[in-house]
Design a protein around this motif. Sequence first.
Motif, PDB file in Angstrom:
ATOM      1  N   THR A 199       0.820  -1.213   0.000  1.00 16.54           N
ATOM      2  CA  THR A 199       0.000   0.000   0.000  1.00 16.54           C
ATOM      3  C   THR A 199       0.850   1.258   0.000  1.00 16.54           C
ATOM      4  O   THR A 199       0.597   2.192  -0.784  1.00 16.54           O
ATOM      5  N   ASN A 200       1.849   1.313   0.866  1.00 16.14           N
ATOM      6  CA  ASN A 200       2.594   2.553   1.086  1.00 16.14           C
ATOM      7  C   ASN A 200       3.728   2.787   0.107  1.00 16.14           C
ATOM      8  O   ASN A 200       4.170   3.934  -0.062  1.00 16.14           O
ATOM      9  N   VAL A 201       4.204   1.739  -0.539  1.00 19.10           N
ATOM     10  CA  VAL A 201       5.354   1.883  -1.443  1.00 19.10           C
ATOM     11  C   VAL A 201       5.008   1.450  -2.873  1.00 19.10           C
ATOM     12  O   VAL A 201       5.097   2.245  -3.813  1.00 19.10           O
ATOM     13  N   THR A 202       4.595   0.197  -3.024  1.00 17.48           N
ATOM     14  CA  THR A 202       4.344  -0.316  -4.374  1.00 17.48           C
ATOM     15  C   THR A 202       3.248   0.470  -5.090  1.00 17.48           C
ATOM     16  O   THR A 202       3.398   0.828  -6.266  1.00 17.48           O
ATOM     17  N   TYR A 255       4.956   0.383   9.325  1.00 15.76           N
ATOM     18  CA  TYR A 255       4.774   1.734   8.776  1.00 15.76           C
ATOM     19  C   TYR A 255       6.102   2.463   8.703  1.00 15.76           C
ATOM     20  O   TYR A 255       6.427   3.091   7.680  1.00 15.76           O
ATOM     21  N   LYS A 256       6.899   2.392   9.781  1.00 21.85           N
ATOM     22  CA  LYS A 256       8.204   3.046   9.795  1.00 21.85           C
ATOM     23  C   LYS A 256       9.084   2.544   8.649  1.00 21.85           C
ATOM     24  O   LYS A 256       9.690   3.334   7.913  1.00 21.85           O
ATOM     25  N   VAL A 257       9.154   1.224   8.519  1.00 28.12           N
ATOM     26  CA  VAL A 257      10.010   0.644   7.482  1.00 28.12           C
ATOM     27  C   VAL A 257       9.491   1.001   6.095  1.00 28.12           C
ATOM     28  O   VAL A 257      10.270   1.292   5.178  1.00 28.12           O
ATOM     29  N   SER A 258       8.173   1.018   5.922  1.00 26.94           N
ATOM     30  CA  SER A 258       7.613   1.344   4.609  1.00 26.94           C
ATOM     31  C   SER A 258       7.891   2.793   4.221  1.00 26.94           C
ATOM     32  O   SER A 258       8.135   3.094   3.049  1.00 26.94           O
ATOM     33  N   LYS A 259       7.880   3.691   5.194  1.00 27.65           N
ATOM     34  CA  LYS A 259       8.161   5.094   4.882  1.00 27.65           C
ATOM     35  C   LYS A 259       9.646   5.288   4.560  1.00 27.65           C
ATOM     36  O   LYS A 259       9.998   6.129   3.713  1.00 27.65           O
ATOM     37  N   ALA A 260      10.518   4.529   5.214  1.00 27.70           N
ATOM     38  CA  ALA A 260      11.935   4.568   4.835  1.00 27.70           C
ATOM     39  C   ALA A 260      12.102   4.078   3.395  1.00 27.70           C
ATOM     40  O   ALA A 260      12.893   4.634   2.623  1.00 27.70           O
ATOM     41  N   ALA A 261      11.346   3.047   3.028  1.00 26.97           N
ATOM     42  CA  ALA A 261      11.390   2.540   1.654  1.00 26.97           C
ATOM     43  C   ALA A 261      10.811   3.552   0.674  1.00 26.97           C
ATOM     44  O   ALA A 261      11.332   3.729  -0.434  1.00 26.97           O
ATOM     45  N   LEU A 262       9.727   4.225   1.064  1.00 26.84           N
ATOM     46  CA  LEU A 262       9.146   5.257   0.199  1.00 26.84           C
ATOM     47  C   LEU A 262      10.154   6.380  -0.039  1.00 26.84           C
ATOM     48  O   LEU A 262      10.244   6.930  -1.148  1.00 26.84           O
ATOM     49  N   ASN A 263      10.920   6.701   0.986  1.00 30.63           N
ATOM     50  CA  ASN A 263      11.958   7.731   0.824  1.00 30.63           C
ATOM     51  C   ASN A 263      12.987   7.310  -0.226  1.00 30.63           C
ATOM     52  O   ASN A 263      13.412   8.124  -1.059  1.00 30.63           O
ATOM     53  N   MET A 264      13.385   6.064  -0.205  1.00 27.40           N
ATOM     54  CA  MET A 264      14.336   5.580  -1.207  1.00 27.40           C
ATOM     55  C   MET A 264      13.711   5.571  -2.592  1.00 27.40           C
ATOM     56  O   MET A 264      14.376   5.906  -3.588  1.00 27.40           O
ATOM     57  N   LEU A 265      12.434   5.192  -2.684  1.00 24.51           N
ATOM     58  CA  LEU A 265      11.739   5.260  -3.965  1.00 24.51           C
ATOM     59  C   LEU A 265      11.727   6.698  -4.484  1.00 24.51           C
ATOM     60  O   LEU A 265      11.926   6.945  -5.684  1.00 24.51           O
ATOM     61  N   THR A 266      11.520   7.636  -3.586  1.00 20.43           N
ATOM     62  CA  THR A 266      11.535   9.055  -3.950  1.00 20.43           C
ATOM     63  C   THR A 266      12.861   9.439  -4.582  1.00 20.43           C
ATOM     64  O   THR A 266      12.903  10.135  -5.615  1.00 20.43           O
ATOM     65  N   ILE A 267      13.938   8.998  -3.969  1.00 22.13           N
ATOM     66  CA  ILE A 267      15.275   9.318  -4.485  1.00 22.13           C
ATOM     67  C   ILE A 267      15.478   8.730  -5.883  1.00 22.13           C
ATOM     68  O   ILE A 267      16.072   9.369  -6.764  1.00 22.13           O
ATOM     69  N   GLN A 268      14.988   7.513  -6.101  1.00 21.13           N
ATOM     70  CA  GLN A 268      15.157   6.891  -7.420  1.00 21.13           C
ATOM     71  C   GLN A 268      14.491   7.730  -8.500  1.00 21.13           C
ATOM     72  O   GLN A 268      15.055   7.979  -9.567  1.00 21.13           O
ATOM     73  N   TYR A 269      13.271   8.179  -8.239  1.00 12.94           N
ATOM     74  CA  TYR A 269      12.575   9.035  -9.205  1.00 12.94           C
ATOM     75  C   TYR A 269      13.276  10.387  -9.340  1.00 12.94           C
ATOM     76  O   TYR A 269      13.392  10.929 -10.448  1.00 12.94           O
ATOM     77  N   PHE A 320      11.891  17.514 -13.444  1.00 14.38           N
ATOM     78  CA  PHE A 320      11.004  17.107 -12.366  1.00 14.38           C
ATOM     79  C   PHE A 320      11.555  17.510 -11.002  1.00 14.38           C
ATOM     80  O   PHE A 320      12.775  17.594 -10.796  1.00 14.38           O
ATOM     81  N   SER A 321      10.633  17.745 -10.083  1.00 19.34           N
ATOM     82  CA  SER A 321      10.959  17.930  -8.675  1.00 19.34           C
ATOM     83  C   SER A 321      10.218  16.850  -7.907  1.00 19.34           C
ATOM     84  O   SER A 321       8.985  16.883  -7.811  1.00 19.34           O
ATOM     85  N   VAL A 322      10.965  15.881  -7.393  1.00 16.72           N
ATOM     86  CA  VAL A 322      10.387  14.742  -6.674  1.00 16.72           C
ATOM     87  C   VAL A 322      10.956  14.741  -5.264  1.00 16.72           C
ATOM     88  O   VAL A 322      12.176  14.672  -5.079  1.00 16.72           O
ATOM     89  N   PHE A 323      10.089  14.818  -4.272  1.00 19.11           N
ATOM     90  CA  PHE A 323      10.579  14.899  -2.897  1.00 19.11           C
ATOM     91  C   PHE A 323       9.620  14.208  -1.942  1.00 19.11           C
ATOM     92  O   PHE A 323       8.442  13.987  -2.249  1.00 19.11           O
ATOM     93  N   LEU A 367      14.131  21.506  -4.578  1.00 18.62           N
ATOM     94  CA  LEU A 367      13.542  20.530  -3.661  1.00 18.62           C
ATOM     95  C   LEU A 367      13.730  19.093  -4.126  1.00 18.62           C
ATOM     96  O   LEU A 367      13.420  18.154  -3.382  1.00 18.62           O
ATOM     97  N   ASN A 368      14.236  18.906  -5.324  1.00 15.68           N
ATOM     98  CA  ASN A 368      14.351  17.558  -5.869  1.00 15.68           C
ATOM     99  C   ASN A 368      15.239  16.671  -5.002  1.00 15.68           C
ATOM    100  O   ASN A 368      16.357  17.038  -4.647  1.00 15.68           O
ATOM    101  N   GLY A 369      14.714  15.500  -4.645  1.00 13.32           N
ATOM    102  CA  GLY A 369      15.493  14.522  -3.899  1.00 13.32           C
ATOM    103  C   GLY A 369      15.646  14.805  -2.428  1.00 13.32           C
ATOM    104  O   GLY A 369      16.500  14.189  -1.768  1.00 13.32           O
ATOM    105  N   ARG A 370      14.809  15.658  -1.856  1.00 12.39           N
ATOM    106  CA  ARG A 370      14.953  16.002  -0.439  1.00 12.39           C
ATOM    107  C   ARG A 370      13.855  15.365   0.414  1.00 12.39           C
ATOM    108  O   ARG A 370      12.817  14.955  -0.079  1.00 12.39           O
ATOM    109  N   PHE A 371      14.116  15.294   1.719  1.00 14.08           N
ATOM    110  CA  PHE A 371      13.188  14.767   2.715  1.00 14.08           C
ATOM    111  C   PHE A 371      12.838  15.937   3.628  1.00 14.08           C
ATOM    112  O   PHE A 371      13.598  16.313   4.503  1.00 14.08           O
ATOM    113  N   LEU A 372      11.669  16.528   3.404  1.00 19.76           N
ATOM    114  CA  LEU A 372      11.316  17.801   4.005  1.00 19.76           C
ATOM    115  C   LEU A 372      10.455  17.637   5.259  1.00 19.76           C
ATOM    116  O   LEU A 372       9.690  16.690   5.396  1.00 19.76           O
TER     117      LEU A 372
END
Length: 253
Positions: free
Chosen positions: A113-116, A161-175, A184-187, A225-230
Amino acid sequence: MATYLITGASRGLGLALATELAALPESEIRAVFLASRQPHNPNVTDLVEKSGGRVVPVQLDPNDSESLRAAVEFVESRVQGKGLDVLVNNAGIQPITAGKAEKVHDFTEVFHTNVTLAHLVTSAFLPLLRQGQKKTIANISSSVGSIGFAPSFSAVPVHAYKVSKAALNMLTIQYALDYADEGFSVFAISPGWLRTVLGGEMADLPVETGAKETLKYIRQAGPELNGRFLNIHVPGWENAPGPNRYDGKDLPW
C-alpha cells in the motif's frame, strides 16, 4: 493555473489538502483531482459542490490495473492536453504492532500500500506529468521513517509503517535522480503528526495546519527541492520537547 491529483483524498490529510487548494483563486488552481477507492462521500461531495467544478472526484484503486488505466484516461480527458502539474502520493495505512519487531506480521500489506502502489500511480501518471508545467511529485512520508531519528521514535508501535516510509523515501530518491534532467521535482515530505483517523486524537497538530504547511512546499516546488526529505515548519514547534519538532529543516534519512 496548476492541476493537482491527490491520492487517498476522501478523508484526512488528502481531503484537507484539496480543501486548501480549492480555496485558492482560479488564477492559481485550475483543477484538483481527488483520487480514492470510494471518492463519493458527504465530505467530498460538499467540497466538490462548493468548488464550482474545480474539485473533481476520481475513482482509483491502483490494485486494479483497469481502474488505474481508467483513472489516467479520465484525468487526461479533463486536462485537455495541458497535462498534470502535481501528483501528491498521500494514500497509506498505519497498523499498530502488538509487541516488538519480531511480532510484525503485516509487512507485505503495508509495503504494498505505502510503497508499491505509490510507484504504480506515479509511473501511470508520468506521461501526463511530463506534459504539465510544474512536474512535481510529492510523496507524503513521515519523520518516523527516518533512520537517523529511529531511536527517538522507538516507543511508537508502528514498525511496518516506519520501514515502509523509509522505503518510500528511497523510492523518492530513485525518481528524483532518474527524472531530474526532465525538470522534475520529486521529494518526500513529512506533514507532521496530525489529528486524523490515522494519527489519532492525541496527535500534535490539526490536520488543517499540516495541510497548509505541506502545501507551502508543494506549491513553490522547483529543482531545489528535488530529492529532499522535508519537514514542515510550524512556529512554536522548532524546539518542542519530545521527538516531533516542526522546524522546516530537512529530516535525516
